[in-house]
Design a protein around this motif. Sequence first.
Motif, mmCIF file in Angstrom:
data_model
loop_
_atom_site.group_PDB
_atom_site.id
_atom_site.type_symbol
_atom_site.label_atom_id
_atom_site.label_comp_id
_atom_site.label_asym_id
_atom_site.label_seq_id
_atom_site.Cartn_x
_atom_site.Cartn_y
_atom_site.Cartn_z
ATOM 1 N N LYS A 32 0.846 -1.212 0.000
ATOM 2 C CA LYS A 32 0.000 0.000 0.000
ATOM 3 C C LYS A 32 0.875 1.254 0.000
ATOM 4 O O LYS A 32 0.600 2.217 -0.702
ATOM 5 C CB LYS A 32 -0.908 0.012 1.237
ATOM 6 C CG LYS A 32 -2.125 -0.866 1.131
ATOM 7 C CD LYS A 32 -2.985 -0.645 2.367
ATOM 8 C CE LYS A 32 -4.081 -1.648 2.505
ATOM 9 N NZ LYS A 32 -4.714 -1.597 3.845
ATOM 10 N N ASN A 33 1.919 1.232 0.825
ATOM 11 C CA ASN A 33 2.834 2.387 0.887
ATOM 12 C C ASN A 33 3.501 2.636 -0.468
ATOM 13 O O ASN A 33 3.652 3.783 -0.885
ATOM 14 C CB ASN A 33 3.912 2.159 1.953
ATOM 15 C CG ASN A 33 3.391 2.390 3.356
ATOM 16 O OD1 ASN A 33 2.258 2.809 3.548
ATOM 17 N ND2 ASN A 33 4.227 2.131 4.353
ATOM 18 N N ALA A 34 3.912 1.545 -1.129
ATOM 19 C CA ALA A 34 4.558 1.675 -2.442
ATOM 20 C C ALA A 34 3.579 2.285 -3.448
ATOM 21 O O ALA A 34 3.936 3.165 -4.231
ATOM 22 C CB ALA A 34 5.023 0.312 -2.937
ATOM 23 N N PHE A 35 2.322 1.847 -3.380
ATOM 24 C CA PHE A 35 1.305 2.357 -4.299
ATOM 25 C C PHE A 35 1.044 3.850 -4.059
ATOM 26 O O PHE A 35 0.967 4.642 -4.996
ATOM 27 C CB PHE A 35 0.008 1.551 -4.135
ATOM 28 C CG PHE A 35 -1.017 1.835 -5.196
ATOM 29 C CD1 PHE A 35 -0.811 1.423 -6.506
ATOM 30 C CD2 PHE A 35 -2.184 2.511 -4.895
ATOM 31 C CE1 PHE A 35 -1.748 1.691 -7.504
ATOM 32 C CE2 PHE A 35 -3.131 2.786 -5.876
ATOM 33 C CZ PHE A 35 -2.910 2.373 -7.181
ATOM 34 N N GLN A 36 0.954 4.220 -2.778
ATOM 35 C CA GLN A 36 0.728 5.635 -2.441
ATOM 36 C C GLN A 36 1.908 6.509 -2.882
ATOM 37 O O GLN A 36 1.703 7.624 -3.351
ATOM 38 C CB GLN A 36 0.530 5.785 -0.932
ATOM 39 C CG GLN A 36 -0.903 5.528 -0.499
ATOM 40 C CD GLN A 36 -1.056 5.757 0.986
ATOM 41 O OE1 GLN A 36 -0.782 4.871 1.783
ATOM 42 N NE2 GLN A 36 -1.477 6.938 1.364
ATOM 43 N N THR A 37 3.121 5.979 -2.717
ATOM 44 C CA THR A 37 4.312 6.726 -3.148
ATOM 45 C C THR A 37 4.268 6.957 -4.654
ATOM 46 O O THR A 37 4.583 8.044 -5.140
ATOM 47 C CB THR A 37 5.595 5.945 -2.770
ATOM 48 O OG1 THR A 37 5.560 5.672 -1.375
ATOM 49 C CG2 THR A 37 6.849 6.730 -3.091
ATOM 50 N N MET A 38 3.826 5.930 -5.381
ATOM 51 C CA MET A 38 3.711 6.025 -6.834
ATOM 52 C C MET A 38 2.691 7.113 -7.216
ATOM 53 O O MET A 38 2.944 7.929 -8.101
ATOM 54 C CB MET A 38 3.267 4.669 -7.373
ATOM 55 C CG MET A 38 3.243 4.557 -8.859
ATOM 56 S SD MET A 38 2.386 3.052 -9.317
ATOM 57 C CE MET A 38 0.691 3.544 -9.043
ATOM 58 N N LEU A 39 1.563 7.123 -6.515
ATOM 59 C CA LEU A 39 0.534 8.136 -6.812
ATOM 60 C C LEU A 39 1.050 9.546 -6.541
ATOM 61 O O LEU A 39 0.756 10.480 -7.282
ATOM 62 C CB LEU A 39 -0.734 7.878 -5.975
ATOM 63 C CG LEU A 39 -1.545 6.629 -6.325
ATOM 64 C CD1 LEU A 39 -2.759 6.510 -5.410
ATOM 65 C CD2 LEU A 39 -2.011 6.641 -7.771
ATOM 66 N N LEU A 40 1.834 9.688 -5.465
ATOM 67 C CA LEU A 40 2.395 11.011 -5.149
ATOM 68 C C LEU A 40 3.360 11.474 -6.244
ATOM 69 O O LEU A 40 3.394 12.661 -6.577
ATOM 70 C CB LEU A 40 3.098 10.981 -3.791
ATOM 71 C CG LEU A 40 2.187 11.005 -2.560
ATOM 72 C CD1 LEU A 40 2.990 10.797 -1.282
ATOM 73 C CD2 LEU A 40 1.419 12.327 -2.461
ATOM 74 N N THR A 41 4.150 10.535 -6.777
ATOM 75 C CA THR A 41 5.064 10.901 -7.872
ATOM 76 C C THR A 41 4.265 11.359 -9.084
ATOM 77 O O THR A 41 4.584 12.372 -9.704
ATOM 78 C CB THR A 41 5.974 9.703 -8.241
ATOM 79 O OG1 THR A 41 6.847 9.468 -7.148
ATOM 80 C CG2 THR A 41 6.812 9.986 -9.486
#
Lengths: 124, 156
Positions: A82-91
């Motif tokens: 989930k954290n990886a996915f959220q980081t991707m969305l922020l990028t």
Amino acid sequence: MPPRSRTRSVATGFSLEGIFQVMFDAAKNSLQQNVRSKWPKIRDLTTASIKDIAQNFIDIKELSDSGAITQEQAKLKISLQKNAFQTMLLTEKGIGLIIVEDALNSALNAVKKVVNTAVGFVLI
Amino acid sequence: MKKLLFFFIVGVISCSEVRLVGAYDEKVDDGIQSIAKQVSAIFVDIDKKIDQQKDWSYPNYVEQYSKIETEIKTLRIRTNGLSKYEIVKGQLTLLDSSMHLLQRDHQSGFVAPGVTDVAVLKKSIAIDESAIAKSLTMMLELQEGLKRKPVSSAKK
């Protein structure tokens, strides 16, 4: 007295329509350029990341179902995904804002030229 | 009307350029790259130790994890002083959370008690590594995007 020439204003670009067109064209060009140059890389990276994260979810379920990992370990791993996915969305959000910012600044720079040409000296 | 439009445009343009995201900061970029290297080093070392049947348990890595945590904290402090850095700050918060989750998984042994299959152990570790590597790659990708602005314009 003849009416003031509207064509002259448009020719120099210093009319509402002229300025709008200059700003609109500059913003459009900037957006098109950035979408062509920056977006494909982000799109490919995002697609690959989503595939990997989806595969990880399947692997976590398999490991959990087989008893290879505990429920607690499965939860930790899911939170990591989930954290990886959220980081991707922020990028994606950041790159999107950079593209919009470039378009706005291109429009402002374009109208700067029009104003300076209209007054005949470097005003702004 | 024309005069009004003229002064309005001059006023708007004089307000310099539009900034929706903060300027590139080399130290933040370097910091993220350094964290990426240290995290990779942990995973490479664990993998080697599993192959060599050496001790890869959590206590052997406390110092390395601690160093990474310190770097993340330092970056969070630095980004707090940078304007329009909410996106990067959000990513650092997520990275901090991910490192804590990884440590908890490492402490638990990555697999259920009694599981001795090396392939299963490696698969379990690879899932964690993949997620954290994705996070760091995406963070570095955003840093590349931020490079559009001169370093000097970053508020130090």
